[in-house]
Design a protein around this motif. Structure first.
Motif, PDB file in Angstrom:
ATOM      1  N   GLY A   1      42.279  51.318  61.677  1.00  0.00           N
ATOM      2  CA  GLY A   1      43.637  51.654  62.104  1.00  0.00           C
ATOM      3  C   GLY A   1      43.751  53.193  61.583  1.00  0.00           C
ATOM      4  O   GLY A   1      44.360  53.977  62.331  1.00  0.00           O
ATOM      5  N   VAL A   2      43.329  53.394  60.481  1.00  0.00           N
ATOM      6  CA  VAL A   2      43.372  54.868  59.851  1.00  0.00           C
ATOM      7  C   VAL A   2      42.659  55.802  60.588  1.00  0.00           C
ATOM      8  O   VAL A   2      43.352  56.795  61.037  1.00  0.00           O
ATOM      9  N   PHE A   3      41.471  55.476  61.198  1.00  0.00           N
ATOM     10  CA  PHE A   3      40.718  56.628  62.083  1.00  0.00           C
ATOM     11  C   PHE A   3      41.603  56.573  63.213  1.00  0.00           C
ATOM     12  O   PHE A   3      41.342  57.889  63.754  1.00  0.00           O
ATOM     13  N   THR A   4      41.855  55.549  63.838  1.00  0.00           N
ATOM     14  CA  THR A   4      42.517  55.746  65.355  1.00  0.00           C
ATOM     15  C   THR A   4      43.765  56.607  64.962  1.00  0.00           C
ATOM     16  O   THR A   4      44.201  57.445  65.975  1.00  0.00           O
ATOM     17  N   GLY A   5      44.593  56.457  64.011  1.00  0.00           N
ATOM     18  CA  GLY A   5      45.716  57.076  63.650  1.00  0.00           C
ATOM     19  C   GLY A   5      45.494  58.798  63.516  1.00  0.00           C
ATOM     20  O   GLY A   5      46.052  59.356  63.934  1.00  0.00           O
ATOM     21  N   CYS A   6      44.375  58.995  62.741  1.00  0.00           N
ATOM     22  CA  CYS A   6      43.969  60.147  62.462  1.00  0.00           C
ATOM     23  C   CYS A   6      43.422  60.821  63.884  1.00  0.00           C
ATOM     24  O   CYS A   6      43.709  62.148  64.036  1.00  0.00           O
ATOM     25  N   LEU A   7      42.927  60.194  64.741  1.00  0.00           N
ATOM     26  CA  LEU A   7      42.246  60.848  65.897  1.00  0.00           C
ATOM     27  C   LEU A   7      43.649  61.062  66.722  1.00  0.00           C
ATOM     28  O   LEU A   7      43.681  61.822  67.671  1.00  0.00           O
ATOM     29  N   ALA A   8      44.471  59.989  66.760  1.00  0.00           N
ATOM     30  CA  ALA A   8      45.464  60.416  67.721  1.00  0.00           C
ATOM     31  C   ALA A   8      46.503  61.561  67.286  1.00  0.00           C
ATOM     32  O   ALA A   8      46.965  62.403  67.952  1.00  0.00           O
ATOM     33  N   VAL A   9      46.661  61.769  65.741  1.00  0.00           N
ATOM     34  CA  VAL A   9      47.411  63.044  65.190  1.00  0.00           C
ATOM     35  C   VAL A   9      46.726  64.142  65.643  1.00  0.00           C
ATOM     36  O   VAL A   9      47.157  65.122  65.954  1.00  0.00           O
ATOM     37  N   ALA A  10      45.457  63.916  65.572  1.00  0.00           N
ATOM     38  CA  ALA A  10      44.347  65.328  65.607  1.00  0.00           C
ATOM     39  C   ALA A  10      44.606  65.745  67.266  1.00  0.00           C
ATOM     40  O   ALA A  10      44.832  66.960  67.519  1.00  0.00           O
ATOM     41  N   LEU A  11      44.513  64.706  67.897  1.00  0.00           N
ATOM     42  CA  LEU A  11      44.780  65.498  69.347  1.00  0.00           C
ATOM     43  C   LEU A  11      45.903  65.733  69.801  1.00  0.00           C
ATOM     44  O   LEU A  11      45.927  66.701  70.586  1.00  0.00           O
ATOM     45  N   ALA A  12      46.978  65.038  69.135  1.00  0.00           N
ATOM     46  CA  ALA A  12      48.344  65.531  69.398  1.00  0.00           C
ATOM     47  C   ALA A  12      48.548  67.048  68.639  1.00  0.00           C
ATOM     48  O   ALA A  12      49.378  67.725  69.647  1.00  0.00           O
ATOM     49  N   GLU A  13      47.915  67.311  67.614  1.00  0.00           N
ATOM     50  CA  GLU A  13      48.215  68.654  67.137  1.00  0.00           C
ATOM     51  C   GLU A  13      47.164  69.770  68.065  1.00  0.00           C
ATOM     52  O   GLU A  13      47.647  70.712  68.062  1.00  0.00           O
ATOM     53  N   ILE A  14      46.182  69.129  68.645  1.00  0.00           N
ATOM     54  CA  ILE A  14      45.508  70.418  69.503  1.00  0.00           C
ATOM     55  C   ILE A  14      46.377  70.501  70.610  1.00  0.00           C
ATOM     56  O   ILE A  14      46.190  71.699  71.168  1.00  0.00           O
ATOM     57  N   LEU A  15      46.959  69.632  71.040  1.00  0.00           N
ATOM     58  CA  LEU A  15      47.881  69.752  72.506  1.00  0.00           C
ATOM     59  C   LEU A  15      49.378  70.226  71.911  1.00  0.00           C
ATOM     60  O   LEU A  15      49.832  70.649  72.892  1.00  0.00           O
ATOM     61  N   ASN A  16      49.358  70.472  70.923  1.00  0.00           N
ATOM     62  CA  ASN A  16      51.001  71.125  70.263  1.00  0.00           C
ATOM     63  C   ASN A  16      51.777  69.951  70.953  1.00  0.00           C
ATOM     64  O   ASN A  16      53.165  70.676  71.067  1.00  0.00           O
ATOM     65  N   THR A  17      51.692  68.720  70.756  1.00  0.00           N
ATOM     66  CA  THR A  17      52.691  67.758  71.587  1.00  0.00           C
ATOM     67  C   THR A  17      53.912  67.746  70.424  1.00  0.00           C
ATOM     68  O   THR A  17      54.934  67.859  71.059  1.00  0.00           O
ATOM     69  N   PHE A  18      53.667  67.377  69.506  1.00  0.00           N
ATOM     70  CA  PHE A  18      54.785  67.079  68.333  1.00  0.00           C
ATOM     71  C   PHE A  18      55.598  68.443  68.279  1.00  0.00           C
ATOM     72  O   PHE A  18      56.622  68.234  68.183  1.00  0.00           O
ATOM     73  N   PRO A  19      55.091  69.584  67.783  1.00  0.00           N
ATOM     74  CA  PRO A  19      55.824  70.693  67.711  1.00  0.00           C
ATOM     75  C   PRO A  19      56.759  71.053  68.891  1.00  0.00           C
ATOM     76  O   PRO A  19      58.147  71.490  68.788  1.00  0.00           O
ATOM     77  N   ILE A  20      56.362  71.012  70.094  1.00  0.00           N
ATOM     78  CA  ILE A  20      56.967  71.217  71.219  1.00  0.00           C
ATOM     79  C   ILE A  20      58.044  70.288  71.611  1.00  0.00           C
ATOM     80  O   ILE A  20      59.076  70.689  71.544  1.00  0.00           O
ATOM     81  N   MET A  21      57.777  69.039  71.279  1.00  0.00           N
ATOM     82  CA  MET A  21      58.872  67.825  71.424  1.00  0.00           C
ATOM     83  C   MET A  21      59.894  68.057  70.299  1.00  0.00           C
ATOM     84  O   MET A  21      61.083  67.981  70.701  1.00  0.00           O
ATOM     85  N   PHE A  22      59.355  68.396  69.121  1.00  0.00           N
ATOM     86  CA  PHE A  22      60.423  68.558  67.982  1.00  0.00           C
ATOM     87  C   PHE A  22      61.309  69.900  68.392  1.00  0.00           C
ATOM     88  O   PHE A  22      62.669  69.844  68.194  1.00  0.00           O
ATOM     89  N   ARG A  23      60.955  70.848  68.828  1.00  0.00           N
ATOM     90  CA  ARG A  23      61.469  72.062  69.295  1.00  0.00           C
ATOM     91  C   ARG A  23      62.485  71.899  70.235  1.00  0.00           C
ATOM     92  O   ARG A  23      63.499  72.313  70.308  1.00  0.00           O
ATOM     93  N   ARG A  24      62.024  71.172  71.329  1.00  0.00           N
ATOM     94  CA  ARG A  24      62.983  70.883  72.513  1.00  0.00           C
ATOM     95  C   ARG A  24      64.070  69.963  72.252  1.00  0.00           C
ATOM     96  O   ARG A  24      64.922  69.923  72.942  1.00  0.00           O
ATOM     97  N   PHE A  25      63.841  68.793  71.285  1.00  0.00           N
ATOM     98  CA  PHE A  25      64.942  67.990  70.862  1.00  0.00           C
ATOM     99  C   PHE A  25      65.710  68.647  69.849  1.00  0.00           C
ATOM    100  O   PHE A  25      66.826  68.085  69.453  1.00  0.00           O
TER     101      PHE A  25
END
Length: 140
Positions: free
Chosen positions: A85-109
């Motif tokens: 679970g920790v590995f999967t979480g790290c992988l998901a967050v790393a992928l999201a950071e590469i795609l800049n998903t969270f910063p874009i989502m937080f800025r738009r909201f």
């Protein structure tokens, strides 16, 4: 007949090596291991991280291929589940950071405070969903 078995063995070894090389290069290119090292400030233990990735992949493949009956008990299952679970979480967050998903989502909201809490509850939701899935669907 034995030539066919030898050929299939070499073909399986070659294909397995190609897939594992792809998985390891994906993990490295996404930056999970360097990010964990940077966040934990344990750059001096880089050999331990490299050995852990190598041994984890090797033992995971051995268990997957040979399916040994390991009577390790429920605590080994809990430890494995937590580690996976920790590995999967790290992988998901790393992928999201590469795609800049969270910063874009937080800025738009328009979210400026509480980002850590949002990430925590997202991880908690993923954990709860995974536990629900495994509790209800692994018995079938």
């Amino acid at each position: 007949m034995w030539m066919r078995q030898i050929f299939l063995g070499f073909l399986g070894l070659a294909c397995g090596s190609a897939v594992s090389a792809g998985v390891f290069s994906f993990i490295i290119s996404v930056g999970i291991v360097p990010r964990i090292i940077g966040k934990s400030r344990t750059a001096l233990d880089i050999m331990a991280y490299e050995n852990a990735v190598l041994l984890g992949g090797t033992f995971g493949n051995m268990i997957s291929i040979f399916s040994p009956n390991l009577p390790l008990g429920i605590w080994a299952v809990v430890l494995f589940g937590l580690s996976a679970g920790v590995f999967t979480g790290c992988l998901a967050v790393a992928l999201a950071e590469i795609l800049n998903t969270f910063p874009i989502m937080f800025r738009r909201f328009g979210i400026k405070v509480g980002l850590g809490w949002i990430m925590f509850f997202m991880a908690l939701g993923k954990t709860a969903g995974a536990l629900y899935f495994y509790a209800n669907h692994m018995q079938k």
